[in-house]
Design a protein around this motif. Structure first.
Motif, PDB file in Angstrom:
ATOM      1  N   ASN A 161       0.783  -1.217   0.221  1.00  0.00           N
ATOM      2  CA  ASN A 161      -0.053   0.072   0.202  1.00  0.00           C
ATOM      3  C   ASN A 161       0.777   1.315  -0.042  1.00  0.00           C
ATOM      4  OD1 ASN A 161      -2.325  -1.575   0.075  1.00  0.00           O
ATOM      5  ND2 ASN A 161      -2.377  -1.327   2.226  1.00  0.00           N
ATOM      6  N   SER A 162       1.631   1.585  -1.136  1.00  0.00           N
ATOM      7  CA  SER A 162       2.603   2.507  -0.844  1.00  0.00           C
ATOM      8  C   SER A 162       2.017   3.819  -1.754  1.00  0.00           C
ATOM      9  CB  SER A 162       3.725   2.170  -1.906  1.00  0.00           C
ATOM     10  OG  SER A 162       3.333   2.059  -3.142  1.00  0.00           O
ATOM     11  N   TRP A 163       2.576   4.836  -1.449  1.00  0.00           N
ATOM     12  CA  TRP A 163       2.319   6.202  -2.410  1.00  0.00           C
ATOM     13  C   TRP A 163       2.554   6.010  -3.588  1.00  0.00           C
ATOM     14  CZ3 TRP A 163       6.197   8.791  -4.445  1.00  0.00           C
ATOM     15  CH2 TRP A 163       7.176   8.913  -3.809  1.00  0.00           C
ATOM     16  N   TYR A 164       3.476   5.293  -3.866  1.00  0.00           N
ATOM     17  CA  TYR A 164       3.723   5.189  -5.509  1.00  0.00           C
ATOM     18  C   TYR A 164       2.504   4.753  -6.226  1.00  0.00           C
ATOM     19  CZ  TYR A 164       8.664   4.625  -4.276  1.00  0.00           C
ATOM     20  OH  TYR A 164       9.948   4.559  -3.864  1.00  0.00           O
ATOM     21  N   LEU A 165       1.510   3.912  -5.455  1.00  0.00           N
ATOM     22  CA  LEU A 165       0.188   3.365  -5.854  1.00  0.00           C
ATOM     23  C   LEU A 165      -0.859   4.250  -5.648  1.00  0.00           C
ATOM     24  CD1 LEU A 165       0.025  -0.386  -5.224  1.00  0.00           C
ATOM     25  CD2 LEU A 165      -0.479   0.582  -7.194  1.00  0.00           C
ATOM     26  N   GLY A 166      -0.606   5.317  -5.041  1.00  0.00           N
ATOM     27  CA  GLY A 166      -1.802   6.222  -4.283  1.00  0.00           C
ATOM     28  C   GLY A 166      -2.686   5.680  -3.432  1.00  0.00           C
ATOM     29  N   ALA A 167      -2.128   4.448  -2.838  1.00  0.00           N
ATOM     30  CA  ALA A 167      -2.894   3.595  -1.921  1.00  0.00           C
ATOM     31  C   ALA A 167      -3.003   4.530  -0.296  1.00  0.00           C
ATOM     32  CB  ALA A 167      -2.207   2.335  -1.471  1.00  0.00           C
ATOM     33  N   ASN A 168      -1.915   5.468  -0.163  1.00  0.00           N
ATOM     34  CA  ASN A 168      -2.143   6.099   0.958  1.00  0.00           C
ATOM     35  C   ASN A 168      -3.117   7.151   1.395  1.00  0.00           C
ATOM     36  OD1 ASN A 168      -0.993   7.706  -0.794  1.00  0.00           O
ATOM     37  ND2 ASN A 168       0.136   9.105   0.808  1.00  0.00           N
TER      38      ASN A 168
END
Ligand code: NA7
Length: 531
Positions: A489-496
């Protein structure tokens, strides 16, 4: 319309990208102005003034390469430069090249509208309206703070801070009870420094992060002189690296899972002791093969257990997810800080923060009382700032509508239906997976060349085609899917960010990307429509 200021090019932002864009475009004879919401230059390094803020790319690499005298004249004091020194560098560059005269400070862009009849943009700001044929969004990848609106947040009687919007005058935590929410890079850097001042520090951790030692130190003058004597070769070599960063160790094609125990241990120890991101290049398959990845993750967990005295705390600090699929952290005495009597770790993995109260933070049914709460909760990365500018392109299309399913760009430089608008290190470009200044230089130079070509060929407008953007997004995702990056769940994926579309935003691999950009230009801007 009398009070609309006209320019050929408007650059939004005066961080490293904006400064270089102003420099290059002015040099190529364009009438250019930058609009900057801050009162000074520096972008990320202007805003992120939290204690311990430091770059995780070594200073001799995290610097401009475009001016040989600048490269030679500027002296870095540490292996990894701290925020004050990087800000000073940005200010020096602005001053040295007389860029401030082309920057409108304290000016927030509020709305951008494309005028189809004239192929130009109207830019409404907090300080008046501008019009320009071209707009370059040099707005940074981590420039919109993520400030979760916890219930009761307005009731807190103490002080609230966000690491990404730190007060310029600094904060003295001496004698205070401080709570910090988050354990990403900003928290990992600031926790040891805040702990030196605070009477008590409580860290609220939702997900533990892998961190390895930076081993920051004063820069050896001999090392600096040596790099400066060979800067040209170093910069050229960096551009052939996947991340644009030269490692102290030779590149290898070895597999972590295939290594013998002795060989693995020796190699990882050597990298751990050296510090920095070359740790993750110890083996070629760390971000590709789950078994290799787990072997490295296990190594870091063992290291945490060695450092942290209380096994229960060590356990809580030990991540179980794929190592390096979230942005890894570099630290200075992060894990050691949890051995201090006045530092506590609170696990909020299951239920999160319940609410903020008048006196502090409520989590797990317990109220923790604080004089100050620090939000180290990160950013609406890569798209937050672009979407926050109310951009309307051709046919009345709003950017948030165009990007409903996630950012859709061609080369991370351009968006269909938004002609004459360029994004520097935008989603779909290598950006945050590289040395940002190198990526910025490549993008800004490409945009400059493009604008010169348009001018020479008498074109008024350039726009990415739908087909080109579709295949580009597919390409970026296909590359990411060959790796372990999309598995957390990374910010690379927008998951944050709750509700944000999950799309892997940065492109992995700088050299083929730079080649592709060059090819596109050589082919007369294939994938773009010119009018
Ligand atoms: P990051 O890396 O996004 O870290 C933010 C941290 O805040 C992370 O531990 C998050 O936990 C935590 N967080 C975010 N929202 C919440 C809520 N609602 N409740 C509790 N905890 C929360 O941001 P940084 O500023 O540290 O670093 C950003 C980049 O700057 C970094 O990657 C470097 O490139 C430089 P989570 O992991 O999401 O569970």
């Amino acid at each position: 319309m009398n009070n609309t200021e006209e320019h050929e090019v408007i650059v939004i932002g005066a961080g490293f990208a904006g400064l270089y864009a102003v420099y290059l475009l002015r040099k190529s004879g364009f009438d250019v102005i930058a609009l900057e919401r801050g009162s000074g230059v520096g972008g990320t390094w202007y805003w992120n003034r939290y204690p311990g803020a430091r770059c995780d790319v070594e200073s001799l690499q995290y610097s401009y390469s475009f001016d040989k005298d600048l490269e030679q004249d500027w002296e870095w004091s540490e292996r990894y430069a701290g925020q004050p020194e990087i800000l000073e560098y940005a200010e020096h560059v602005a001053h040295r090249f007389d860029l401030e005269t082309h920057i409108q400070f304290d000016t927030t862009v509020e709305q951008l509208d494309f005028n189809e009849a004239t192929s130009n943009w109207t830019v409404k700001t907090s300080g008046g309206t501008y019009r320009a044929q071209f707009v370059i969004a040099a707005t940074g990848c981590l420039s919109t703070a993520n400030h979760p609106r916890f219930a009761g947040i307005d009731e807190f009687k103490g002080s609230l801070y966000h690491t990404g919007k730190w007060p310029h005058e600094g904060v003295d935590f001496t004698g205070q009870r401080v709570g910090i929410i988050g354990t990403g890079s900003s928290a990992v850097q600031s926790i040891p420094v805040i702990a030196e001042q605070a009477a008590h520090l409580t860290v609220f951790q939702r997900t533990p992060n892998y961190s390895i030692p930076a081993h920051n130190e004063p820069l050896d003058p001999a090392v600096q002189a040596d790099v400066k004597a060979n800067y040209e070769q170093l910069r050229v070599a960096a551009r052939t690296e996947r991340s644009g960063i030269i490692s102290a160790f030779p590149v290898n094609e070895d597999s972590a899972k295939a290594a013998s125990d002795l060989e693995f241990q020796d190699r990882m120890n050597e990298r751990w002791d050296y510090g920095g991101f070359s740790f993750y290049r110890a083996y070629a398959d760390i971000v590709i093969d789950q078994e290799s990845n787990e072997r490295v993750a296990h190594y870091v967990r063992n290291r945490i257990a060695e450092v942290v005295d209380d096994p229960a705390v060590a356990d809580l600090l030990s991540p179980s997810n794929t190592i390096a699929c979230k942005r890894p952290c570099l630290d200075t005495r992060y894990y050691e800080t949890f051995n201090l009597d006045h530092v506590d770790l609170v696990d909020i993995a299951d239920d999160g923060i319940e609410r903020i109260s008048e006196r502090g933070v409520v989590a797990g049914g317990i109220e923790y009382e604080f004089d100050a709460i620090v939000f180290a909760t990160g950013f609406d990365a890569m798209t937050g700032t672009l979407l926050g500018m109310n951009i309307t392109g051709r046919d009345g299309l709003r950017l948030e509508t165009a990007w409903e399913a996630g950012p859709r760009t061609y080369l991370g430089l351009s968006v269909p239906c938004f002609p004459n608008l360029f994004t520097v290190t935008g989603p779909g470009s290598p950006s945050v997976l590289t040395n940002m200044i190198m990526a910025i230089e490549q993008h800004v130079e490409w945009i400059r060349d493009c604008l010169v070509d348009l001018r020479n060929q008498g074109h008024r407008s350039i726009e990415a085609t739908d087909d080109a953007a579709d295949s580009w997004v597919e390409h970026v995702n296909a590359i990411a899917d060959q790796t372990l990056y999309p598995s957390c769940n990374s910010w690379y994926l927008g998951a944050n960010i709750p509700g944000k579309a999950r799309v892997f935003m940065p492109l992995i691999g700088f050299p083929p990307y730079a080649e592709k950009c060059e090819q596109v230009a050589t082919d007369g801007y294939s994938g773009f429509a010119l009018t």
